[in-house]
Design an enzyme around this catalytic site. Structure first.
Site, PDB file in Angstrom:
ATOM      1  CE  LYS A  47      -3.644  -1.993   2.831  1.00  0.00           C
ATOM      2  NZ  LYS A  47      -4.606  -1.739   3.895  1.00  0.00           N
ATOM      3  CG  ASN A  68      -7.321   0.220  -0.445  1.00  0.00           C
ATOM      4  OD1 ASN A  68      -7.616   1.214  -1.122  1.00  0.00           O
ATOM      5  ND2 ASN A  68      -8.232  -0.509   0.161  1.00  0.00           N
TER       6      ASN A  68
END
Ligand code: ATR
Length: 261
Positions: A47, A68
């Site tokens: 992420k 994400n």
């Protein structure tokens, strides 16, 4: 949950899982782009890395410094990558839906100052909670987040001590509770669960952590993190397909996969 949703909407799409070495993340994103993927989801540690690898960042990703969800978008014969963060919205959507809690003006005790804790703290501040109490084993990390909030959201009062009176919500964003013998992330000598209206645990496996079991006994409203997992997925689904996510279908599929029939 995504495959169940694709089926319901009659989309000939598939959601697949790939294990990618962080050193090859850029190559993996390029590969997906070359293969005309509609999008990607990323989890830890990707992420943070992906933040620097996309062509464009949505404001949700900019605010939290993490990506994400990636959408591949065709523009003038080229395919661009756009990075989003659907985790933060999911926290708030799930708390609202499951605990029926109004966050603006609320007093919140947040346990944990890792990646999840920081995202939760910033999102809660952006929802204009009145007071945030940030507790973490490594206090300096909570203090750093407190400084960031004070700078970005000066209207929110932040402390790194346990509250002295009742709170509307306790939110667990630590990893304590994932393993069977884990102690509670809340030091009950410092703060009693009787002083909390509701408790949300981001952990969803096990379905009931020690914290949630004790909170229930103390009369608190409780919810685990499955709703957050659902909501971040539903947001990503809408970003990729441009269609409303069939939430009930997704929830059923998710619960079946996580908890069994
Ligand atoms: P995530 O991305 O899930 O937030 P993380 O960044 O590793 O994961 O954060 C884990 C959180 O759980 C941190 O708040 C961590 O506290 P520290 O910052 O002090 O490491 C907390 N945590 C993990 N194990 C813990 C333990 N045994 N006792 C107390 N807190 C713990």
């Amino acid at each position: 949950m995504h495959n169940a949703a694709f089926k319901t909407l009659g989309l000939n799409w598939r959601y697949l899982a790939f294990e990618v070495d962080p050193k090859r993340l850029r190559a993996a994103i390029e590969g997906a782009r070359a293969m005309n993927f509609a999008g990607l989801n990323l989890t830890v540690p990707h992420k943070l890395l992906a933040f620097k690898m996309v062509d464009q960042l949505d404001k949700s990703a900019k605010l939290f410094g993490a990506v994400n969800t990636i959408k591949f978008e065709k523009v003038g014969g080229k395919i661009r990558t756009i990075g989003f963060n659907t985790d933060a919205d999911a926290i708030v959507l799930s708390i609202r839906e499951e605990l029926k809690l109004k966050l603006s003006g609320a007093r919140v005790l947040l346990l944990g100052a890792g990646g999840a804790g920081r995202t939760a703290a910033l999102k809660l501040a952006s929802e204009r909670v009145a007071e945030l109490f940030l507790i973490n084993r490594t206090r300096s990390k909570a203090e750093q987040i407190a400084r960031e909030i004070t700078k970005r959201f000066p209207g929110v009062s932040v402390s790194t001590l346990y509250p002295k009176s009742n709170v509307d919500l306790i939110l667990n964003a630590t990893s304590l509770g994932l393993k069977p013998g884990d102690p509670s992330p809340l030091d009950e000598k410092q703060f009693s669960l009787r002083q909390a209206h509701a408790v949300y645990d981001m952990i969803y496996r096990p379905a009931q952590t020690r914290l949630l079991a004790t909170a229930k006994k103390a009369g608190c409203k409780t919810a685990n993190g499955i709703g957050m997992l659902l909501q971040q997925g539903a947001k990503a689904f809408e970003i990729w397909t441009g269609k409303p996510a069939p939430l009930n279908v997704m929830r059923k599929a998710l619960e079946r996969n996580v908890y069994g029939d």
